[in-house]
Every structure is written in structure tokens, then in C-alpha cells.
Design a protein around this motif. Structure first.
Motif, PDB file in Angstrom:
ATOM      1  N   ASN A 139       8.314 -17.955  -3.659  1.00 31.46           N
ATOM      2  CA  ASN A 139       8.278 -16.736  -4.142  1.00 31.46           C
ATOM      3  C   ASN A 139       9.117 -15.840  -3.542  1.00 31.46           C
ATOM      4  OD1 ASN A 139       5.846 -17.140  -5.843  1.00 31.46           O
ATOM      5  ND2 ASN A 139       4.551 -17.342  -3.814  1.00 31.46           N
ATOM      6  N   HIS A 140       9.582 -14.760  -3.840  1.00 31.85           N
ATOM      7  CA  HIS A 140      10.461 -13.744  -3.245  1.00 31.85           C
ATOM      8  C   HIS A 140       9.451 -12.662  -2.950  1.00 31.85           C
ATOM      9  CE1 HIS A 140      13.437 -10.287  -2.876  1.00 31.85           C
ATOM     10  NE2 HIS A 140      14.223 -11.239  -2.341  1.00 31.85           N
ATOM     11  N   ILE A 141       9.749 -11.945  -1.854  1.00 29.96           N
ATOM     12  CA  ILE A 141       8.955 -10.682  -1.442  1.00 29.96           C
ATOM     13  C   ILE A 141       9.893  -9.638  -0.886  1.00 29.96           C
ATOM     14  CG2 ILE A 141       7.228  -9.851   0.472  1.00 29.96           C
ATOM     15  CD1 ILE A 141       5.809 -12.336   0.525  1.00 29.96           C
ATOM     16  N   GLU A 142       9.698  -8.530  -1.335  1.00 31.09           N
ATOM     17  CA  GLU A 142      10.507  -6.990  -0.928  1.00 31.09           C
ATOM     18  C   GLU A 142       9.507  -6.184  -0.761  1.00 31.09           C
ATOM     19  OE1 GLU A 142      14.319  -4.643  -2.069  1.00 31.09           O
ATOM     20  OE2 GLU A 142      13.373  -5.881  -3.588  1.00 31.09           O
ATOM     21  N   PHE A 143       9.562  -5.402   0.520  1.00 31.53           N
ATOM     22  CA  PHE A 143       8.881  -4.230   0.831  1.00 31.53           C
ATOM     23  C   PHE A 143       9.785  -3.060   0.623  1.00 31.53           C
ATOM     24  CE2 PHE A 143       6.106  -7.447   2.835  1.00 31.53           C
ATOM     25  CZ  PHE A 143       4.883  -7.021   2.132  1.00 31.53           C
ATOM     26  N   VAL A 144       9.328  -1.950  -0.070  1.00 32.53           N
ATOM     27  CA  VAL A 144      10.127  -0.609  -0.183  1.00 32.53           C
ATOM     28  C   VAL A 144       9.655   0.531  -0.103  1.00 32.53           C
ATOM     29  CG1 VAL A 144      11.654   0.287  -2.069  1.00 32.53           C
ATOM     30  CG2 VAL A 144      11.555  -2.184  -2.243  1.00 32.53           C
ATOM     31  N   GLN A 145      10.151   1.118   0.805  1.00 30.50           N
ATOM     32  CA  GLN A 145       9.565   2.783   0.835  1.00 30.50           C
ATOM     33  C   GLN A 145       9.680   3.660  -0.304  1.00 30.50           C
ATOM     34  OE1 GLN A 145      10.929   5.017   4.399  1.00 30.50           O
ATOM     35  NE2 GLN A 145       9.190   6.453   4.144  1.00 30.50           N
ATOM     36  N   GLY A 146       8.665   4.090  -0.637  1.00 29.28           N
ATOM     37  CA  GLY A 146       8.797   5.149  -2.020  1.00 29.28           C
ATOM     38  C   GLY A 146       7.481   5.641  -2.482  1.00 29.28           C
ATOM     39  N   ASP A 147       7.786   6.478  -3.374  1.00 30.22           N
ATOM     40  CA  ASP A 147       6.413   7.198  -3.906  1.00 30.22           C
ATOM     41  C   ASP A 147       5.758   6.465  -5.197  1.00 30.22           C
ATOM     42  OD1 ASP A 147       4.660   8.990  -5.113  1.00 30.22           O
ATOM     43  OD2 ASP A 147       5.909  10.843  -4.326  1.00 30.22           O
ATOM     44  N   ALA A 148       4.617   6.148  -5.270  1.00 31.39           N
ATOM     45  CA  ALA A 148       4.363   5.671  -6.638  1.00 31.39           C
ATOM     46  C   ALA A 148       4.123   6.488  -7.675  1.00 31.39           C
ATOM     47  CB  ALA A 148       2.743   5.234  -6.343  1.00 31.39           C
ATOM     48  N   CYS A 149       4.298   7.582  -7.807  1.00 29.35           N
ATOM     49  CA  CYS A 149       4.468   8.465  -8.816  1.00 29.35           C
ATOM     50  C   CYS A 149       5.808   8.971  -9.277  1.00 29.35           C
ATOM     51  CB  CYS A 149       3.786  10.002  -8.390  1.00 29.35           C
ATOM     52  SG  CYS A 149       1.821   9.705  -8.089  1.00 29.35           S
ATOM     53  N   GLN A 150       7.031   8.307  -8.438  1.00 30.12           N
ATOM     54  CA  GLN A 150       8.343   8.412  -8.623  1.00 30.12           C
ATOM     55  C   GLN A 150       8.863   7.079  -8.183  1.00 30.12           C
ATOM     56  OE1 GLN A 150       9.961  11.785  -6.759  1.00 30.12           O
ATOM     57  NE2 GLN A 150       8.289  13.178  -7.265  1.00 30.12           N
ATOM     58  N   LEU A 151       8.606   5.991  -8.987  1.00 27.54           N
ATOM     59  CA  LEU A 151       9.178   4.812  -8.776  1.00 27.54           C
ATOM     60  C   LEU A 151      10.701   4.562  -9.090  1.00 27.54           C
ATOM     61  CD1 LEU A 151       6.210   2.560 -10.532  1.00 27.54           C
ATOM     62  CD2 LEU A 151       6.641   2.980  -7.892  1.00 27.54           C
ATOM     63  N   ASN A 152      11.327   3.881  -7.922  1.00 29.27           N
ATOM     64  CA  ASN A 152      12.659   3.719  -8.098  1.00 29.27           C
ATOM     65  C   ASN A 152      13.041   2.371  -8.752  1.00 29.27           C
ATOM     66  OD1 ASN A 152      15.356   4.415  -8.047  1.00 29.27           O
ATOM     67  ND2 ASN A 152      15.518   3.755  -5.670  1.00 29.27           N
ATOM     68  N   PHE A 153      12.422   2.111  -9.667  1.00 29.49           N
ATOM     69  CA  PHE A 153      12.791   0.784 -10.641  1.00 29.49           C
ATOM     70  C   PHE A 153      13.045   1.071 -11.835  1.00 29.49           C
ATOM     71  CE2 PHE A 153       9.556  -0.059  -7.217  1.00 29.49           C
ATOM     72  CZ  PHE A 153      10.404  -0.670  -6.643  1.00 29.49           C
ATOM     73  N   ALA A 154      13.835   0.234 -12.563  1.00 28.96           N
ATOM     74  CA  ALA A 154      14.378   0.270 -14.051  1.00 28.96           C
ATOM     75  C   ALA A 154      13.278   0.022 -14.802  1.00 28.96           C
ATOM     76  CB  ALA A 154      15.433  -0.840 -14.205  1.00 28.96           C
ATOM     77  N   ASP A 155      13.238   0.589 -16.070  1.00 27.64           N
ATOM     78  CA  ASP A 155      12.330   0.455 -17.005  1.00 27.64           C
ATOM     79  C   ASP A 155      12.289  -0.987 -17.242  1.00 27.64           C
ATOM     80  OD1 ASP A 155      12.869   3.228 -17.324  1.00 27.64           O
ATOM     81  OD2 ASP A 155      13.446   3.125 -19.153  1.00 27.64           O
ATOM     82  N   ASN A 156      10.985  -1.392 -17.833  1.00 23.85           N
ATOM     83  CA  ASN A 156      10.692  -2.946 -18.205  1.00 23.85           C
ATOM     84  C   ASN A 156      10.924  -3.733 -17.160  1.00 23.85           C
ATOM     85  OD1 ASN A 156      10.210  -1.658 -20.852  1.00 23.85           O
ATOM     86  ND2 ASN A 156      12.263  -1.439 -21.200  1.00 23.85           N
ATOM     87  N   SER A 157      10.580  -3.535 -15.703  1.00 20.51           N
ATOM     88  CA  SER A 157      11.185  -4.240 -14.726  1.00 20.51           C
ATOM     89  C   SER A 157       9.951  -5.475 -14.285  1.00 20.51           C
ATOM     90  CB  SER A 157      11.351  -3.793 -13.493  1.00 20.51           C
ATOM     91  OG  SER A 157      12.499  -2.790 -13.843  1.00 20.51           O
ATOM     92  N   PHE A 158       8.716  -5.158 -14.776  1.00 22.33           N
ATOM     93  CA  PHE A 158       7.494  -6.005 -14.091  1.00 22.33           C
ATOM     94  C   PHE A 158       6.907  -6.541 -15.251  1.00 22.33           C
ATOM     95  CE2 PHE A 158       9.062  -3.113 -10.848  1.00 22.33           C
ATOM     96  CZ  PHE A 158       9.175  -3.691  -9.765  1.00 22.33           C
ATOM     97  N   ASP A 159       5.925  -7.444 -14.986  1.00 19.91           N
ATOM     98  CA  ASP A 159       5.000  -7.881 -15.729  1.00 19.91           C
ATOM     99  C   ASP A 159       3.477  -7.408 -15.411  1.00 19.91           C
ATOM    100  OD1 ASP A 159       6.322 -10.224 -17.159  1.00 19.91           O
ATOM    101  OD2 ASP A 159       6.866 -10.744 -15.067  1.00 19.91           O
ATOM    102  N   LEU A 160       3.397  -7.008 -14.121  1.00 24.08           N
ATOM    103  CA  LEU A 160       1.965  -6.448 -13.723  1.00 24.08           C
ATOM    104  C   LEU A 160       2.424  -5.354 -12.473  1.00 24.08           C
ATOM    105  CD1 LEU A 160      -0.840  -6.574 -13.101  1.00 24.08           C
ATOM    106  CD2 LEU A 160      -0.647  -8.735 -11.580  1.00 24.08           C
ATOM    107  N   VAL A 161       1.803  -4.228 -12.576  1.00 20.26           N
ATOM    108  CA  VAL A 161       1.780  -3.337 -11.578  1.00 20.26           C
ATOM    109  C   VAL A 161       0.245  -3.175 -11.320  1.00 20.26           C
ATOM    110  CG1 VAL A 161       1.816  -1.035 -11.115  1.00 20.26           C
ATOM    111  CG2 VAL A 161       3.556  -2.034 -12.798  1.00 20.26           C
ATOM    112  N   LEU A 162       0.065  -3.280  -9.645  1.00 22.24           N
ATOM    113  CA  LEU A 162      -1.246  -3.344  -9.198  1.00 22.24           C
ATOM    114  C   LEU A 162      -1.319  -1.915  -8.198  1.00 22.24           C
ATOM    115  CD1 LEU A 162      -1.166  -6.613  -7.696  1.00 22.24           C
ATOM    116  CD2 LEU A 162      -2.767  -5.739  -9.497  1.00 22.24           C
ATOM    117  N   ALA A 163      -2.381  -1.206  -8.209  1.00 24.79           N
ATOM    118  CA  ALA A 163      -2.867  -0.019  -7.178  1.00 24.79           C
ATOM    119  C   ALA A 163      -4.283  -0.648  -6.747  1.00 24.79           C
ATOM    120  CB  ALA A 163      -2.766   1.269  -7.784  1.00 24.79           C
ATOM    121  N   VAL A 164      -4.424  -1.366  -5.429  1.00 24.36           N
ATOM    122  CA  VAL A 164      -5.527  -1.671  -5.033  1.00 24.36           C
ATOM    123  C   VAL A 164      -5.968  -0.572  -4.189  1.00 24.36           C
ATOM    124  CG1 VAL A 164      -6.701  -3.602  -3.778  1.00 24.36           C
ATOM    125  CG2 VAL A 164      -4.946  -4.059  -5.271  1.00 24.36           C
ATOM    126  N   GLU A 165      -7.274   0.202  -4.554  1.00 22.91           N
ATOM    127  CA  GLU A 165      -8.189   0.856  -3.751  1.00 22.91           C
ATOM    128  C   GLU A 165      -7.032   2.055  -3.056  1.00 22.91           C
ATOM    129  OE1 GLU A 165     -11.018   0.716   0.051  1.00 22.91           O
ATOM    130  OE2 GLU A 165     -11.525  -0.593  -1.903  1.00 22.91           O
TER     131      GLU A 165
END
Length: 279
Positions: A121-147
Motif C-alpha cells: 500500500n501507499h500512504i500519504e498524510f496531507v494538511q488540509g480542510d475537509a470542506c475544501q479538498l485539494n484533490f482532483a475530481d473523480n480521484s477516490f473510490d471511497l471517502v471516509l469521515a470517522v467520528e
């Protein structure tokens, strides 16, 4: 619990102090996963740190499974905290692209320090705001927000961003404290009195968003709701252990806030739900 979009969280500051002091019980309980636990049979919870650590891992797995986590996916964990969900996914699955996002650099520093990829697996940790995500459209298969979504400044904006970065057919999975619909007026009145007690410990918390609100938000955003699971009873043993650690640490205010939160849950005023949605 602490996977947040605000760094003004008194209980998180206390966690860092306890970790810095080498409190082994706190480190084992909340040094990786920083959220409630899930017990298949709550009556068997024994109040031990080992039991809670297993329950916290179990809760993470249930949320990830609700989102259909599987080998080969690209997964975004919003409000990633100390990296517990990312670590769990890396332990269970292969060939994942794992990204954790958090607004607090202290949490990210700990996550990077203790979470290393496994199983190709590949892991990256990025500082950012979940309400202003700095990722391209259609980038992920799954988005999580655990508690953590109750700390976000806008659920509407987060859902819009999750929709944008998810691939067609991708899923969003969250867990949240959700009020009973018919009790909402009472909750709003009570919030004037109870709110300051909770916020003094847990920071900004918005637990006014009902299940109907979630269904409407999903529809407006374009999501299809696929799982609505009430696990309130399965999380109750969390409070006993949390209060014990707070009392032993001399944190009376924290313990009082947790006591209030416990009875809000026990009385069914606010439920703990796992929710998942598909794009």
C-alpha cells in the motif's frame, strides 16, 4: 472523536499532554484510534484498556466496511487524526492508495511517525480542510469521515467536496452522533445549557443534524443512501473507560462533559449512526 477541522479542541490538547507524559493507558487507548469503540456484545465489555483498543479497531472496520473498502482502491480519510483508520486499512487490504487529511499539523506529525504502509500500500498524510479538498475530481473510490464530521464547519460543503472527488459509483462512509427527530426542539433548547459544558471539553460540536437532514443532504448532493445503522448500544461501554481515565488524570471538567454525553446517549436523545452513500 478527534479527527477534526478545528484545532481548538481542549480534549485533544489534553491527549497530547498525556502522551508527552508517557501515560501508557492513554497511549494504548487513544494513541492511534481517537474515537469511540464498538462492542458486538456490550455486556461483555470488561473496562480494560486492551478491550477498548480492540473495540476502537472494530468501530473503524465497521465504518470502512460500510463504505465497501477493498483491495486496489484509492481511499481518502478526512479528519484522519493519528492515522488509525489508515493503519487499519493498510493492515487489512492490499495495493491501496491511502490519503489522510487533517487540519491540525500536530495530528499529522504523529500519524506520519507511527503509521507505515504494509501489503504493497501507499500512504500519504496531507494538511488540509475537509470542506475544501485539494484533490482532483473523480480521484477516490471511497471517502471516509470517522467520528469527526460534527467538528466540520459545514456538512453541506463536505458532502459536495466528497461527491466531487469520488469516482462514479464511489462511496462515502461516516459515523456521527445524530439526534432523534422528535426531540430536536428540546435538544435545541437544552443546547443553550448543555452546549457550553460539551464545548469546553470537546470544542465545536454540531450534533443537531438529524437522519432526515442527512437523507435530504444526500439527495440534494446526488448521493444514494445505502446504509443507516444505529450502533448506539454497542458504543456505550466507551464512556465508562473514558471517564475513568479522565478522573484518574485529575480532569474533572472532562469527566463531567463525558457524563453528560453518556446520558444523552443512554436516554436515546442522540444516537450513534454509521451512514454510507453512493455516488
Amino acid at each position: 472523536m478527534i479527527k477534526n477541522q478545528s484545532v481548538d479542541l481542549p480534549y485533544f490538547d489534553q491527549l497530547f499532554r498525556e502522551i508527552a507524559q508517557g501515560n501508557t493507558e492513554v497511549i494504548k487507548a487513544f494513541g492511534l484510534h481517537v474515537h469511540w469503540g464498538y462492542w458486538q456484545n456490550p455486556a461483555l465489555a470488561d473496562g480494560s484498556i486492551d478491550d477498548f483498543a480492540l473495540a476502537a479497531e472494530n468501530l473503524t472496520r465497521r465504518v470502512c466496511d460500510a463504505g465497501g473498502a477493498a483491495d486496489g482502491q484509492s481511499i481518502l480519510d478526512c479528519g484522519c487524526g493519528f492515522g488509525g483508520t489508515i493503519a487499519s486499512l493498510s493492515d487489512r487490504f492490499h495495493h491501496l492508495q491511502l490519503t489522510g487529511v487533517n487540519i491540525d499539523p500536530r495530528q499529522l506529525a504523529r500519524a506520519r511517525e507511527q503509521v507505515q504502509p504494509r501489503n504493497h500500500n501507499h500512504i500519504e498524510f496531507v494538511q488540509g480542510d475537509a470542506c475544501q479538498l485539494n484533490f482532483a475530481d473523480n480521484s477516490f473510490d471511497l471517502v471516509l469521515a470517522v467520528e469527526c464530521i460534527f467538528h466540520f464547519p459545514s456538512r453541506d460543503r463536505f458532502f459536495q467536496e466528497a461527491w466531487r472527488v469520488l469516482k462514479p459509483g464511489g462511496k462515502l462512509a461516516i459515523c456521527d452522533f445524530v439526534p432523534q427527530e422528535f426531540l430536536t426542539p428540546i435538544i435545541q433548547i437544552g443546547a443553550n445549557f448543555i452546549g457550553p459544558v460539551i464545548s469546553n471539553t470537546y470544542g465545536y460540536v454540531d450534533s443537531s443534524f438529524s437522519l432526515t437532514d442527512y437523507r435530504q443532504l444526500a439527495k440534494i448532493t446526488g448521493f444514494q443512501s445505502i446504509i443507516e445503522e444505529d450502533i448506539t448500544a454497542n458504543t456505550i461501554p466507551t464512556y465508562q473507560l473514558l471517564r475513568r481515565l479522565q478522573i484518574e488524570g485529575g480532569n474533572t471538567n472532562l469527566s463531567n462533559s463525558t457524563f453528560v454525553a453518556e446520558w444523552i446517549s443512554r436516554l436515546g436523545i442522540v444516537r450513534y449512526l454509521i451512514l454510507s452513500f453512493q455516488k
